[in-house]
Design an enzyme around this catalytic site. Structure first.
Site, PDB file in Angstrom:
ATOM      1  N   ASP A 164       4.212   1.417   3.613  1.00 18.38           N
ATOM      2  CA  ASP A 164       2.998   0.841   4.203  1.00 18.38           C
ATOM      3  C   ASP A 164       2.009   0.582   3.073  1.00 18.38           C
ATOM      4  OD1 ASP A 164       4.284   1.436   6.538  1.00 18.38           O
ATOM      5  OD2 ASP A 164       2.574   2.427   7.471  1.00 18.38           O
ATOM      6  N   HIS A 180      10.948   4.050   1.842  1.00 19.13           N
ATOM      7  CA  HIS A 180      12.216   3.747   2.502  1.00 19.13           C
ATOM      8  C   HIS A 180      12.983   2.686   1.713  1.00 19.13           C
ATOM      9  CE1 HIS A 180      11.360   5.802   6.478  1.00 19.13           C
ATOM     10  NE2 HIS A 180      10.166   5.811   5.910  1.00 19.13           N
ATOM     11  N   SER A 208      -0.334   5.543  -3.574  1.00 20.47           N
ATOM     12  CA  SER A 208      -0.012   5.105  -4.929  1.00 20.47           C
ATOM     13  C   SER A 208       0.479   3.668  -4.876  1.00 20.47           C
ATOM     14  CB  SER A 208       1.028   6.024  -5.577  1.00 20.47           C
ATOM     15  OG  SER A 208       1.102   5.756  -6.966  1.00 20.47           O
TER      16      SER A 208
END
Length: 447
Positions: free
Chosen positions: A190, A291, A403
């Site tokens: 995200d 992911h 990050s």
């Protein structure tokens, strides 16, 4: 003979008696204090000295309140900084301005700070277990400050024992559906799209307007990206030579009949492979797990022990080679279209990067050398040549706050003489777009 009783003498005698009792009490207290000081300290069952049960257990009554106050103070400072930065960025976007690299005093000040030690201390504070009654309030305060969606949280808030546990939380099943198109590359995190594009000659990624950094410096000098690029260039040269031979009018019928089937293939049926990149920034309130963007084989892991500068928008336009200077973990491998690499960039307070495929990896460890010239730590995953197989949407790792992730990959690209081609890879996102894990970054089609 009668004696007169003097009242003053009686009062003096009574006062003398009282003073004598006070002196005896003080003497008794001093004697007890002196004897207690001579006694050796009590030894608890676990071998530690102390006079109280709390001290014998090594518990510090100020640890939890101190960690709580420090956490609240940090949240407030981060929230104020975020509001200020968002306001400046929004004003610049409305006016159509694009920031350029402008080092300032703050960037030079950050270079002097022990950011690695500060990040380790913050990691210690965020790992401190909070009282059960305080957990929902602390986690809701964080979510409100950084716009986290509490409706997606998999567990009740009081089950996240520390701030770190809440940072790396998992989500309810179905909150991040993965794009099912087999010809799509999805977002691994995200975040906000910082940069996207195709790597042209020079293989440089633009950090800000007017300043770029090389892919080899980001991924490492030992990356097998140049080898694969050279191989593709050789295949393209061979294909051009074959097409030139095919176009020669002097070819006779027997030369054409003996030609390789590849000579009779059209350029569109065998598209050239281009190199593409995508930079995604994770805010502190975003979902922090990483992911897999595609089905691929992870062949190599490379860990760079660098600095831990912040990676927000202000830092990208004030610190040169920001992503190259910072500590990072790079995964390299191959997928159906060729080469692919994913770099997880650390930042201030996010020195810890964990990999689910390698739980023993430890980042932001104290180091003896302060120079940046030390070689990265590498590990080749077994079996060699195959590595670790990851499916699209599988969990790869996690940041212990927000990050940045950088993707570099090969995909079908346009030929120089083509303006558009249905088989070429195209991004479906632009700079500044918000994206969630599992959503498509781009598509391509096979002919």
């Amino acid at each position: 003979m009668k004696f007169r009783f003097c009242h003053r003498l009686a009062a003096f005698a009574h006062q003398t008696t009282v003073n004598h009792q006070r002196i005896r009490c003080r003497f008794f207290f001093l004697r007890k204090l002196h004897s207690a000081s001579k006694q050796p300290p009590r030894v608890s069952l676990n071998g530690s000295g102390g006079s109280s049960s709390s001290d014998s257990k090594g518990n510090n009554p100020f640890l939890v309140p101190g960690a709580t106050v420090a956490t609240i103070f940090m949240l407030g400072a981060l929230h104020a900084r975020r509001i200020y930065s968002d306001k400046k960025i929004e004003e610049a976007r409305e006016s159509g301005l694009e920031f350029e690299l402008q080092p300032d005093v703050k960037a030079k000040f950050l270079m002097m700070l022990p950011l690695r030690s500060i990040s380790r201390f913050w990691g210690f504070l965020s790992s401190t277990e909070l009282p059960v009654w305080l957990r929902p309030y602390a986690h809701r305060a964080w979510a409100r400050a950084f716009h986290s969606n509490l409706e997606e949280v998999a567990l009740p808030l009081d089950q996240y024992a520390s701030a770190k546990d809440f940072f790396v939380r998992s989500l309810k099943e179905g909150c991040r559906p993965v794009d099912s198109d087999p010809h799509s590359l999805t977002s691994p995190v995200d975040g906000t799209i910082v940069r996207v594009g195709e790597l042209k000659e020079g293989v440089m990624i633009e950090q800000v307007k007017g300043f770029s950094y090389s892919v080899s410096s980001l991924l490492g000098a030992g990356s097998f990206l140049p080898l694969m690029a050279a191989k593709d260039r050789h295949e393209q040269d061979v294909r051009k030579q074959e097409n030139n031979i095919k176009d020669e009018s002097t070819k006779s019928w027997w030369r054409i009949s003996l030609a390789s089937p590849k000579l009779r293939e059209s350029p569109s049926s065998c598209p050239m492979k281009g190199l593409f990149y995508c930079v995604i920034y994770l805010r502190p309130g975003d979902y922090h797990r990483i992911h897999s963007p595609v089905d691929w084989n992870v062949l190599l892991r490379r860990h760079f022990s660098g600095r831990l500068y912040p990676v927000n928008e202000r830092a990208t336009r004030t610190i040169k080679n920001l992503y190259v200077e910072n500590e990072r973990v790079v995964l390299e491998g191959k997928w159906q279209e060729g080469y692919i690499a994913m770099a997880a960039i650390g930042a201030t307070n996010i020195g810890s990067i964990e990999l689910f495929i390698e739980p023993t990896l430890r980042t932001n460890q104290p180091r003896k050398k302060l120079l940046q010239s030390e070689a990265p730590e590498e590990r080749v995953y077994e079996p060699e040549g195959t590595g670790v197989l990851l499916k699209k949407g599988d969990e790869v790792g996690v940041f212990n706050m927000g990050s940045t992730v950088v993707l570099v990959f090969q995909a079908p690209a346009l030929e120089k003489h083509e303006h558009q081609s249905p088989s070429a890879f195209r991004f479906c996102v632009e700079k500044g777009d918000r994206i969630r894990t599992g959503e498509a970054l781009g598509h391509w089609h096979e002919l």
